[in-house]
Design a protein around this motif. Structure first.
Motif, PDB file in Angstrom:
ATOM      1  N   ALA A   7      24.288 137.078  46.914  1.00 31.75           N
ATOM      2  CA  ALA A   7      22.285 137.231  47.594  1.00 31.75           C
ATOM      3  C   ALA A   7      21.712 137.476  47.011  1.00 31.75           C
ATOM      4  CB  ALA A   7      22.835 137.798  48.702  1.00 31.75           C
ATOM      5  N   GLN A   8      20.992 138.149  46.656  1.00 32.12           N
ATOM      6  CA  GLN A   8      19.295 138.309  45.345  1.00 32.12           C
ATOM      7  C   GLN A   8      19.801 137.340  44.446  1.00 32.12           C
ATOM      8  OE1 GLN A   8      21.527 142.462  43.803  1.00 32.12           O
ATOM      9  NE2 GLN A   8      19.467 142.827  44.533  1.00 32.12           N
ATOM     10  N   HIS A   9      21.293 136.585  44.096  1.00 33.10           N
ATOM     11  CA  HIS A   9      20.975 135.492  42.857  1.00 33.10           C
ATOM     12  C   HIS A   9      20.314 134.146  43.858  1.00 33.10           C
ATOM     13  CE1 HIS A   9      21.290 132.978  39.218  1.00 33.10           C
ATOM     14  NE2 HIS A   9      21.899 131.958  40.193  1.00 33.10           N
ATOM     15  N   MET A  10      20.982 134.067  44.544  1.00 36.93           N
ATOM     16  CA  MET A  10      20.346 133.054  45.439  1.00 36.93           C
ATOM     17  C   MET A  10      19.034 133.132  46.762  1.00 36.93           C
ATOM     18  SD  MET A  10      22.879 132.080  48.567  1.00 36.93           S
ATOM     19  CE  MET A  10      22.716 130.972  49.471  1.00 36.93           C
ATOM     20  N   GLU A  11      18.116 133.935  46.762  1.00 36.97           N
ATOM     21  CA  GLU A  11      16.940 134.513  46.698  1.00 36.97           C
ATOM     22  C   GLU A  11      16.579 134.656  45.498  1.00 36.97           C
ATOM     23  OE1 GLU A  11      17.074 138.498  48.641  1.00 36.97           O
ATOM     24  OE2 GLU A  11      17.087 137.900  50.537  1.00 36.97           O
ATOM     25  N   ARG A  12      16.260 135.071  44.807  1.00 36.60           N
ATOM     26  CA  ARG A  12      15.507 134.864  43.151  1.00 36.60           C
ATOM     27  C   ARG A  12      15.317 133.444  43.089  1.00 36.60           C
ATOM     28  NH1 ARG A  12      17.489 137.495  37.824  1.00 36.60           N
ATOM     29  NH2 ARG A  12      15.553 138.616  37.837  1.00 36.60           N
ATOM     30  N   GLU A  13      16.204 132.144  43.381  1.00 33.10           N
ATOM     31  CA  GLU A  13      16.736 130.719  43.125  1.00 33.10           C
ATOM     32  C   GLU A  13      15.382 130.082  43.919  1.00 33.10           C
ATOM     33  OE1 GLU A  13      18.029 129.138  40.236  1.00 33.10           O
ATOM     34  OE2 GLU A  13      19.720 129.651  39.953  1.00 33.10           O
ATOM     35  N   ARG A  14      15.125 130.843  44.926  1.00 37.84           N
ATOM     36  CA  ARG A  14      15.046 130.215  45.850  1.00 37.84           C
ATOM     37  C   ARG A  14      13.258 130.039  46.049  1.00 37.84           C
ATOM     38  NH1 ARG A  14      18.930 131.113  49.636  1.00 37.84           N
ATOM     39  NH2 ARG A  14      18.408 133.272  50.651  1.00 37.84           N
ATOM     40  N   ALA A  15      13.198 131.115  45.143  1.00 41.45           N
ATOM     41  CA  ALA A  15      11.845 132.012  44.760  1.00 41.45           C
ATOM     42  C   ALA A  15      11.025 131.141  43.649  1.00 41.45           C
ATOM     43  CB  ALA A  15      11.761 133.503  44.556  1.00 41.45           C
ATOM     44  N   TYR A  16      12.653 130.480  43.555  1.00 38.07           N
ATOM     45  CA  TYR A  16      12.024 129.985  41.852  1.00 38.07           C
ATOM     46  C   TYR A  16      11.179 128.902  42.281  1.00 38.07           C
ATOM     47  CZ  TYR A  16      12.321 127.402  37.374  1.00 38.07           C
ATOM     48  OH  TYR A  16      12.376 126.687  36.517  1.00 38.07           O
ATOM     49  N   ASP A  17      11.928 127.973  43.090  1.00 34.86           N
ATOM     50  CA  ASP A  17      11.864 126.969  43.106  1.00 34.86           C
ATOM     51  C   ASP A  17      10.097 126.846  44.401  1.00 34.86           C
ATOM     52  OD1 ASP A  17      13.881 125.713  42.622  1.00 34.86           O
ATOM     53  OD2 ASP A  17      15.111 126.003  44.319  1.00 34.86           O
ATOM     54  N   ILE A  18       9.617 127.683  45.329  1.00 36.05           N
ATOM     55  CA  ILE A  18       8.511 127.599  45.392  1.00 36.05           C
ATOM     56  C   ILE A  18       7.578 127.728  44.846  1.00 36.05           C
ATOM     57  CG2 ILE A  18       7.155 129.135  46.993  1.00 36.05           C
ATOM     58  CD1 ILE A  18       9.563 130.303  48.365  1.00 36.05           C
ATOM     59  N   ILE A  19       7.705 128.763  43.581  1.00 32.90           N
ATOM     60  CA  ILE A  19       6.563 128.854  42.586  1.00 32.90           C
ATOM     61  C   ILE A  19       6.302 127.844  41.813  1.00 32.90           C
ATOM     62  CG2 ILE A  19       6.164 130.220  40.133  1.00 32.90           C
ATOM     63  CD1 ILE A  19       7.348 132.942  41.838  1.00 32.90           C
ATOM     64  N   ALA A  20       8.007 127.300  41.401  1.00 28.68           N
ATOM     65  CA  ALA A  20       7.529 125.912  40.479  1.00 28.68           C
ATOM     66  C   ALA A  20       6.704 124.734  41.339  1.00 28.68           C
ATOM     67  CB  ALA A  20       8.884 125.173  40.132  1.00 28.68           C
TER      68      ALA A  20
ATOM     69  N   ARG B 173       2.617 123.544  40.173  1.00 24.86           N
ATOM     70  CA  ARG B 173       3.508 121.867  39.825  1.00 24.86           C
ATOM     71  C   ARG B 173       4.214 122.293  38.308  1.00 24.86           C
ATOM     72  NH1 ARG B 173      -2.869 119.878  40.129  1.00 24.86           N
ATOM     73  NH2 ARG B 173      -3.037 120.321  42.117  1.00 24.86           N
ATOM     74  N   ILE B 174       4.959 122.550  38.580  1.00 22.20           N
ATOM     75  CA  ILE B 174       6.785 122.487  37.061  1.00 22.20           C
ATOM     76  C   ILE B 174       7.720 122.557  37.548  1.00 22.20           C
ATOM     77  CG2 ILE B 174       7.867 124.560  35.503  1.00 22.20           C
ATOM     78  CD1 ILE B 174       4.995 126.375  36.227  1.00 22.20           C
ATOM     79  N   PRO B 175       8.303 121.524  37.225  1.00 21.53           N
ATOM     80  CA  PRO B 175       9.450 120.524  37.853  1.00 21.53           C
ATOM     81  C   PRO B 175      10.782 121.964  37.907  1.00 21.53           C
ATOM     82  CG  PRO B 175       9.552 120.208  34.877  1.00 21.53           C
ATOM     83  CD  PRO B 175       8.198 121.379  35.400  1.00 21.53           C
ATOM     84  N   PHE B 176      11.374 121.433  39.666  1.00 22.12           N
ATOM     85  CA  PHE B 176      12.813 122.489  39.712  1.00 22.12           C
ATOM     86  C   PHE B 176      13.654 122.970  38.779  1.00 22.12           C
ATOM     87  CE2 PHE B 176       9.950 121.047  43.177  1.00 22.12           C
ATOM     88  CZ  PHE B 176       9.651 122.167  43.916  1.00 22.12           C
ATOM     89  N   LEU B 177      14.458 124.008  39.414  1.00 24.29           N
ATOM     90  CA  LEU B 177      15.263 124.152  38.677  1.00 24.29           C
ATOM     91  C   LEU B 177      16.510 122.217  37.394  1.00 24.29           C
ATOM     92  CD1 LEU B 177      17.011 127.307  39.380  1.00 24.29           C
ATOM     93  CD2 LEU B 177      14.945 127.160  37.760  1.00 24.29           C
ATOM     94  N   ASP B 178      16.680 121.795  38.565  1.00 22.14           N
ATOM     95  CA  ASP B 178      16.989 121.151  38.508  1.00 22.14           C
ATOM     96  C   ASP B 178      16.734 119.399  37.791  1.00 22.14           C
ATOM     97  OD1 ASP B 178      19.743 122.038  40.456  1.00 22.14           O
ATOM     98  OD2 ASP B 178      19.117 121.089  42.417  1.00 22.14           O
ATOM     99  N   GLU B 179      15.548 119.627  37.941  1.00 24.14           N
ATOM    100  CA  GLU B 179      15.114 118.381  37.322  1.00 24.14           C
ATOM    101  C   GLU B 179      14.632 118.799  36.605  1.00 24.14           C
ATOM    102  OE1 GLU B 179      11.278 118.489  39.257  1.00 24.14           O
ATOM    103  OE2 GLU B 179      12.185 117.211  41.143  1.00 24.14           O
ATOM    104  N   GLN B 180      13.957 119.947  36.166  1.00 23.49           N
ATOM    105  CA  GLN B 180      14.223 120.695  34.796  1.00 23.49           C
ATOM    106  C   GLN B 180      15.058 119.875  33.321  1.00 23.49           C
ATOM    107  OE1 GLN B 180      13.544 124.747  33.660  1.00 23.49           O
ATOM    108  NE2 GLN B 180      13.523 123.994  31.763  1.00 23.49           N
ATOM    109  N   ALA B 181      16.614 120.552  34.076  1.00 25.06           N
ATOM    110  CA  ALA B 181      17.694 119.817  33.489  1.00 25.06           C
ATOM    111  C   ALA B 181      18.125 118.424  32.829  1.00 25.06           C
ATOM    112  CB  ALA B 181      19.578 120.274  34.625  1.00 25.06           C
ATOM    113  N   ALA B 182      17.405 117.678  33.828  1.00 25.15           N
ATOM    114  CA  ALA B 182      17.102 115.916  33.982  1.00 25.15           C
ATOM    115  C   ALA B 182      16.245 115.692  33.184  1.00 25.15           C
ATOM    116  CB  ALA B 182      17.191 115.553  34.790  1.00 25.15           C
ATOM    117  N   ASN B 183      15.261 115.987  33.145  1.00 25.97           N
ATOM    118  CA  ASN B 183      13.780 115.361  32.466  1.00 25.97           C
ATOM    119  C   ASN B 183      13.865 115.923  31.164  1.00 25.97           C
ATOM    120  OD1 ASN B 183      13.456 114.095  34.928  1.00 25.97           O
ATOM    121  ND2 ASN B 183      12.416 115.152  35.529  1.00 25.97           N
TER     122      ASN B 183
END
Length: 590
Positions: A75-88, A92-102
């Protein structure tokens, strides 16, 4: 007495510091660092608040701590991922999935060609702490448990049994009994030492793994070591000095009482006084009215001050700070597989946390768009010399920008790795500020004690995991007066080590403005620049309060404390003394 008071009213502040500051020691204890020095000094010593003791326990623990929850849950890991995406999205930074692709960079970048910044050059000559005593004669290989230790305190049987500190193959070398400060953080994991941190998350670090008596003994030993080795105040001269304790608002009443006992009973200061950290910070920057936001290594504390008086109902504590940003820094790197292939463990390897803190201080900032830098990451493997690994820090791996944004989105930081101490420890003891003054003491009468000192609840209110902007807004709105609220929103003060992060001030202003409810008639916010180093402003304010304390009625004398455990206080509050405020402001403006 009249002459003394007249002198205090008219004296030049510099003369006051020279006259009175030479025999006053200001102690500002924190979870990760202790700031301590003579009141006449410009800046204090800033020393890691830890001690490593020789141990023979098997299996050996490198760190003696609570650490009851060292794993991040799903649960903490999922909350951390969501917080990351909001900050990204915000930055104006690539999201987690976008970063790997781009990403145009390879996923693993353990080493790249670049010259390290000057800050990293000092690590090139890193050496492990020498754990052996110097100039020990061959005949000294006896059990130290037969003699009292330097601090004069007793130790557990396990430690006493380990006092024959002779290095194998060399009977002339003896292990040091304990090692304090940064040296304790640089002890090789292969050496027989266990690191202890007597304060954790703004409380004494009491747990089933770290008993109360050990915590208090370690505090005494660390402080005594600093007084003797760093400030050069030997035991025989201690009675000529007074101490000012600048205490964070997070501490409970029993904890304050225990620290006063250490200062007066064990360290043998002639007298002592306690000042709140937030209030001291206001005086340290010459602000009679302000919202003090103290961002320490492990706790962020907020309190409002009006006309030189702290408002206890506005106090809010958040269980995250600079060290959580450092751990998040490591997570972002590993999450994107850009951290070098080394075993970095911020929890069980103190030297790794030391490295991460320095990387954070050198590079972390809040800024939109891409930022690029090159840093040197160090590895400290068991039995191996330290290794250096250069890594590129860009917006693509988010080392620089995302971690400090965790102050506003704390689920990114996962701060609850270290749980609070058991509350039962505080409930089985008399309340220092609420109960003891009602008791009858020898000599008759019931003595009022520190009537002007704010009384905080022994059982703290349950706080939701809210971000920094929401906490600041909540604290100020708790004052309940629109005129004061407007003044406080325009007088916010960021202090503590994390307050130096580049870009934090405009980020706080923007997010606090958006956090104010729409029905509130407030449309302006401002963070005031600190007039001194944000990490030391509370310490400096404590020195000012101690030196300008006319009459010194709030001071506790050693004999009174040992005999009664209390002090016969007065009804004076800071706001009742015009000259305390005036001279504090005069000093800072001079």
């Amino acid at each position: 007495m009249a002459y003394t008071q007249d002198y205090m009213k008219t004296a030049v502040p510099t003369n006051l510091f020279n006259d009175r500051g030479s025999n006053i020691v200001v102690i500002n204890p924190g979870s990760a660092n202790i700031r301590i020095g003579l009141a006449q000094q410009d800046i204090p010593l800033n020393i890691p608040h830890c001690i490593a003791r020789r141990t023979s326990q098997l299996p050996k623990r490198n760190v003696q701590d609570q650490m009851l929850n060292t794993q991040v849950t799903t649960a903490q890991h999922m909350e951390r991922e969501r917080a990351y995406d909001i900050i990204a999205s915000l930055l104006r930074i690539p999201f987690l999935d976008e970063q790997a692709a781009n990403s145009s960079y390879p996923r693993k970048m353990g080493r790249v060609d670049a010259h390290p910044p000057q800050n990293d050059m000092k690590e090139a000559n890193f050496t492990w702490t020498d754990v052996f005593e110097k100039n020990v004669p061959h005949s000294s290989t006896t059990a130290e448990g037969d003699a009292p230790n330097e601090g004069g305190t007793s130790e557990s049987p396990t430690l006493k049994e380990s006092k024959i500190k002779v290095e194998p193959n060399s009977s002339a070398r003896k292990y040091r009994e304990y090692i304090c400060g940064e040296e304790a953080l640089r002890i090789s994991p292969t050496e027989p030492y266990c690191l202890r941190r007597p304060i954790r998350r703004g409380h004494l670090n009491v747990s089933q793994h770290y008993p109360t008596q050990q915590v208090l003994e370690d505090l005494h030993t660390i402080w005594d070591w600093i007084l003797v080795e760093k400030l050069h105040i030997p035991h025989r001269e201690r009675n000529m000095y007074s101490a000012i304790l600048v205490i964070p608002e997070t501490f409970d009443n029993r904890e304050i009482k225990e620290m006063l006992s250490i200062v007066l009973r064990d360290l043998c200061f002639s007298s002592a006084v306690v000042h709140q950290e937030g209030l001291a910070a206001a005086f340290g920057n010459g602000l009679p009215t302000a919202c003090i936001v103290n961002m320490g290594a492990q706790v962020t504390s907020i309190i409002c001050v009006e006309d030189g008086v702290a408002l206890p109902t506005t106090q809010i504590s958040l269980r995250f700070g600079g060290e959580d940003i450092s751990r998040c820094l490591l997570w972002t790197q590993r999450h994107h597989q850009t951290w070098p292939p080394i075993r970095t463990d911020a929890l069980s390897k103190p030297v790794d946390l030391l490295m991460l803190n320095r990387l954070k201080e050198s590079y972390c900032q809040i800024k939109e768009g891409e930022v690029e830098a090159v840093a040197v990451v160090h590895s400290y493997e068991d039995g191996m010399p330290p290794g250096s690994h250069k890594t590129r820090l860009t917006a693509l791996n988010l080392l620089i920008q995302v971690p400090p944004m965790g102050l506003f989105y704390p689920t990114l930081l996962v701060p609850d790795v270290y749980p609070p101490p058991p509350r039962s420890w505080f409930n089985d003891y008399d309340d220092m500020l609420e109960d003891t003054w009602q008791m009858d003491f020898p000599g008759g009468g019931a003595y009022p004690m520190w009537e002007s000192y704010p009384i905080f609840q022994t059982k703290p209110k349950k706080e939701d995991i809210i971000g920094l902007a929401e906490a600041i807004t909540k604290s100020i709105l708790l004052t309940g007066r629109i005129d004061l609220q407007r003044k406080l929103f325009c007088s916010m003060q960021l202090i503590g080590g994390a307050a130096s992060i580049y870009g934090l001030i405009p980020a706080v202003e923007e997010r606090v403005l958006h956090a104010i409810p729409s029905h509130e008639a407030i449309d302006t916010v401002e963070v005031l620049q600190s007039r001194t180093n944000p990490a030391f402003v509370s310490w400096k304010g404590g020195a000012i309060l101690g030196i300008l304390d006319i009459g010194r009625d709030a001071w506790i004398h050693r004999e009174d404390w040992i005999r009664n455990g209390i002090h016969i206080g007065s009804r004076r509050k800071y706001k009742d003394s015009f000259y305390v405020q005036a001279q504090a402001l005069c000093y800072l403006n001079s």
